[in-house]
Write an enzyme that holds these catalytic residues in place. Structure first.
Site, PDB file in Angstrom:
ATOM      1  N   LYS A 172       0.858  -1.190   0.000  1.00  0.00           N
ATOM      2  CA  LYS A 172       0.000   0.000   0.000  1.00  0.00           C
ATOM      3  C   LYS A 172       0.887   1.231   0.000  1.00  0.00           C
ATOM      4  CE  LYS A 172      -2.786   1.127   3.607  1.00  0.00           C
ATOM      5  NZ  LYS A 172      -3.875   0.623   4.490  1.00  0.00           N
ATOM      6  N   LYS A 174       0.980   5.641  -0.043  1.00  0.00           N
ATOM      7  CA  LYS A 174       0.218   6.829   0.314  1.00  0.00           C
ATOM      8  C   LYS A 174       0.102   7.768  -0.872  1.00  0.00           C
ATOM      9  CE  LYS A 174      -0.216   5.514   4.575  1.00  0.00           C
ATOM     10  NZ  LYS A 174      -1.531   5.249   5.190  1.00  0.00           N
ATOM     11  N   ASP A 203      -3.715   5.044  -0.484  1.00  0.00           N
ATOM     12  CA  ASP A 203      -4.360   5.568   0.720  1.00  0.00           C
ATOM     13  C   ASP A 203      -4.169   7.080   0.792  1.00  0.00           C
ATOM     14  OD1 ASP A 203      -5.313   6.071   3.256  1.00  0.00           O
ATOM     15  OD2 ASP A 203      -4.029   4.613   4.278  1.00  0.00           O
ATOM     16  N   GLU A 229      -8.179   4.096  -0.584  1.00  0.00           N
ATOM     17  CA  GLU A 229      -8.504   4.168   0.845  1.00  0.00           C
ATOM     18  C   GLU A 229      -8.656   5.605   1.318  1.00  0.00           C
ATOM     19  OE1 GLU A 229      -6.182   1.457   3.165  1.00  0.00           O
ATOM     20  OE2 GLU A 229      -6.060   2.823   4.875  1.00  0.00           O
ATOM     21  N   GLU A 255     -10.875   3.164   9.200  1.00  0.00           N
ATOM     22  CA  GLU A 255      -9.911   3.287  10.300  1.00  0.00           C
ATOM     23  C   GLU A 255     -10.219   4.465  11.201  1.00  0.00           C
ATOM     24  OE1 GLU A 255      -6.323   4.025   7.595  1.00  0.00           O
ATOM     25  OE2 GLU A 255      -5.896   5.366   9.244  1.00  0.00           O
ATOM     26  N   HIS A 305      -8.019  -2.374   9.609  1.00  0.00           N
ATOM     27  CA  HIS A 305      -6.913  -1.448   9.878  1.00  0.00           C
ATOM     28  C   HIS A 305      -6.280  -1.895  11.190  1.00  0.00           C
ATOM     29  CE1 HIS A 305      -5.183   2.336  11.583  1.00  0.00           C
ATOM     30  NE2 HIS A 305      -4.670   2.374  10.370  1.00  0.00           N
TER      31      HIS A 305
HETATM   32  C1  0YR Z   1      -0.062   7.110  10.555  1.00  0.00           C
HETATM   33  N1  0YR Z   1      -3.041   2.908   7.538  1.00  0.00           N
HETATM   34  C2  0YR Z   1      -2.979   4.172   7.867  1.00  0.00           C
HETATM   35  C3  0YR Z   1      -0.104   5.843   9.766  1.00  0.00           C
HETATM   36  C4  0YR Z   1      -2.094   4.498   9.033  1.00  0.00           C
HETATM   37  C5  0YR Z   1      -1.344   5.807   8.922  1.00  0.00           C
HETATM   38  O1  0YR Z   1      -1.170   7.131  11.391  1.00  0.00           O
HETATM   39  O2  0YR Z   1      -0.042   4.781  10.632  1.00  0.00           O
HETATM   40  O3  0YR Z   1      -0.925   6.133   7.650  1.00  0.00           O
HETATM   41  O4  0YR Z   1      -2.865   4.552  10.192  1.00  0.00           O
HETATM   42  O5  0YR Z   1      -3.619   4.969   7.254  1.00  0.00           O
HETATM   43  O6  0YR Z   1      -3.855   2.473   6.614  1.00  0.00           O
HETATM   44 MG    MG Z   2      -5.162   4.077   6.044  1.00  0.00          MG
END
Ligand code: 0YR
Ligand code: MG
Length: 370
Positions: A172, A174, A203, A229, A255, A305
């Protein structure tokens, strides 16, 4: 059996590579405020929630555990988990000030400690107490190489290593950079690096507005993205419902949802495809199971999550029929007697009695901040 002690703790554990960022958060330590419940049977239950290790707020969580929930727990039978969950969930003063937020995170830690006791008393790992079977294959996808503060080169190198050398079934990454075009460059680079087969998730951690999500989200199908996500603000039910109808890539979220009521509404609106319930944000295992059943009844997969860094969710994923895929982030690996472990892309099945939450005394010592 009776509860004889309610002992809170707060751990702050450094993340793997000094600092990670997504579109919204910047994290150097993972926080685990929690509780040890002592019993007259000598069994100790461990439960905790997950935070960004901000001590003033972690203290509010442990204060809620010891000062509000503690007196409600002392003398009670910890095996009556459903009864105690209801008692704490509906404690009127707590209900008045917080049906979500701090009181909820505190309750999650308590509930997990209660299930830990129940499984230990039964002499079984939690997955077995909940009716699971050891042959269930839980595939692992890795999030700990996809951070927004990684360069494209780092991102590609990590993704390739995770998939080719370590055998993860997916990665995954970001998104939600200031320039959405840059996000697509990163998605394309990673897809090219890992090839067509492994899952690739993206995400946005709640960052985009609907227009950005539609315009950027439309392109994700070109890279065979498994899910998008948290594209929008967490509580924007109508926005997610519209987005789900506007793009082909499935939506994952949950989450940041505290209540089963929110999951019901998102599911009913057709605003979510992968249900990411988290037992440390919902009120523990008890409410998580309610949400997982709700998803199952709508034939939706649950991909938890892992605010607990997998320890509890591994048991839940093995046991619940809506689950088959689990996130992997190793930040708390060194803390537990039996850490969640991946071999060739699949989680190994925990063997020790309990919920997987028993901390090593050395970890409580080393990372304790309270
Ligand atoms: C920062 N997972 C997330 C990191 C995570 C965050 O909080 O842990 O990116 O919780 O989105 O899917
Ligand atoms: Mg997340």
């Amino acid at each position: 059996m009776k509860i004889t002690g309610v002992e809170p703790f707060i751990l702050h554990v450094p993340v793997t590579r000094s600092k990670i960022e997504d579109s919204t958060h910047s994290v150097t330590y993972w926080g685990a405020p929690g509780v040890i419940l002592d019993t007259d049977a000598g069994i100790r239950g461990y439960g905790y929630t997950g935070t960004h290790a901000y001590l003033p707020l972690d203290r509010l969580i442990t204060d809620c555990i010891s000062k509000t929930y503690g007196p409600l727990l002392i003398g009670e039978d910890p095996l009556e988990v459903q009864h105690l969950w209801r008692k704490l969930y509906h404690f009127p003063p707590a209900q008045w000030v917080g049906r979500s937020g701090i009181t909820h995170l505190a309750l999650s830690a308590v509930d997990i400690a209660l299930w830990d006791i129940k499984a230990k008393a039964a002499g079984m790992p939690l997955w077995k107490l909940l009716g699971g079977n050891a042959s269930k294959k839980v595939a692992a996808y890795n999030t700990d190489g996809g951070w927004l503060n990684w360069t494209v080169e780092q991102l590609v190198a990590d993704a390739r290593q995770m998939v080719e050398e370590q055998g993860y079934r997916g990665v995954k990454i970001k998104v939600g950079s200031p320039d959405p075009g840059e996000d697509l460059v990163r998605v394309e680079a990673v897809r090219r690096a890992i090839g067509p087969r492994p899952r690739l998730m993206v995400d946005a951690n709640g960052r985009w507005d609907l227009t950005t999500a539609i315009n950027t989200g439309r392109h994700l199908r070109d890279y065979d993205v498994y899910w998008l996500e948290e594209p929008l603000w967490y509580d924007d039910l109508a926005g997610h419902a519209r987005l789900a109808r506007s793009i082909e890539t499935p939506i994952a979220l949950g989450e940041q949802l505290y209540m089963r009521d929110s999951f019901r509404d998102f599911i009913q609106a057709g605003a979510v495809h992968f249900v990411q319930a988290d037992a440390v944000r919902l009120a523990g295992i008890t409410e998580w199971w309610q949400v997982a059943d709700l998803a199952l009844a709508h034939h939706l997969p649950v991909a938890p999550h892992i605010g607990d860094m997998m320890q509890v969710h591994l048991h839940l994923t093995i046991a619940h029929p809506a689950c088959s895929l689990l996130e992997y982030i190793p930040w708390l690996r060194g803390c537990f007697e039996e850490p969640a472990t991946v071999e060739e892309g699949f989680f190994t099945v925990p063997q020790q009695p309990g919920a997987g939450t028993t901390f090593k005394p050395s970890a409580l010592e080393k990372y304790g901040v309270a």
